[in-house]
Design a protein around this motif. Sequence first.
Motif, short mmCIF file in Angstrom:
data_model
loop_
_atom_site.label_atom_id
_atom_site.label_comp_id
_atom_site.label_asym_id
_atom_site.label_seq_id
_atom_site.Cartn_x
_atom_site.Cartn_y
_atom_site.Cartn_z
N LEU A 1 0.86 -1.11 0.06
CA LEU A 1 -0.11 -0.12 0.14
C LEU A 1 0.86 1.33 0.14
N ALA A 2 1.89 1.31 0.74
CA ALA A 2 2.80 2.21 0.86
C ALA A 2 3.42 2.65 -0.53
N ALA A 3 3.70 1.48 -1.12
CA ALA A 3 4.44 1.50 -2.56
C ALA A 3 3.76 2.41 -3.50
N TRP A 4 2.32 1.80 -3.42
CA TRP A 4 1.18 2.53 -4.32
C TRP A 4 1.03 3.92 -4.00
N VAL A 5 0.85 4.31 -2.72
CA VAL A 5 0.89 5.57 -2.23
C VAL A 5 1.87 6.57 -2.84
N LYS A 6 3.14 6.27 -2.50
CA LYS A 6 4.37 6.93 -3.01
C LYS A 6 4.23 7.02 -4.45
N GLN A 7 3.95 5.91 -5.22
CA GLN A 7 3.95 6.27 -6.65
C GLN A 7 2.78 7.25 -7.23
N ALA A 8 1.66 6.96 -6.46
CA ALA A 8 0.40 7.86 -7.03
C ALA A 8 0.89 9.10 -6.44
N SER A 9 1.50 9.51 -5.65
CA SER A 9 1.76 10.98 -5.14
C SER A 9 2.70 11.51 -6.09
N GLN A 10 3.50 10.88 -6.90
CA GLN A 10 4.44 11.58 -7.99
C GLN A 10 3.87 11.51 -9.24
#
Length: 202
Positions: A187-196
């Motif tokens: 979930l953290a990996a998706w959040v980081k990608q999405a925020s970029q």
Amino acid sequence: MANKTSKKPAKVAKKAATKRVTAKAAKQRKTATRSSARKPTKAAAKKPPAHHAMPKASATKTKSPAVAAKPALLSGGNPQIAKDYGDAPVQAYIAAMPGWKRDVGLRLDALIVRTVPGVHKAVKWNSPLYGVEGQGWFLSIHCFTKYIKVAFFRGMSLRPVPPGESKSKDTRYLDIHEDDPLDEAQLAAWVKQASQLPGERM
């Protein structure tokens, strides 16, 4: 001899009369002094008593502030929160999430804040939104009856692609049920990608 005798009683009578007048005058002075001691002067009458110098403390008890009404739950148990920006409305939404969903909401919010320092927050359409200033919103949360839906607005650009399909060609969902294990690393990996990625303008 007769003359001397007649003068003496007259002298005594005169002396007695003087004594009576003096005694009467003394008595009148004494009465006047007592009366003046009892009767206050005009200046003294106008002066308020010492105990009126300070106002008395109010006897009215301070009422405790009214407790804010708990947000209503809409269809599926989704909290009804007025549109607003910042952390406060998001926390109000999470606090009103029913049952097990509240704990998951807290975990999701904490994970997003850790992953994207300075993340912007808002509540719109009864859903918490997370975004980056100047880029728009990249994620939202919404309560349904049996699960929480996490929406990634650029989900098709994430790797791996989140599993839930959407009518929107770009959006993908992650549905979290009560007994589902929460893979926080993924979930953290998706959040980081999405925020970029460029977000939604809402």
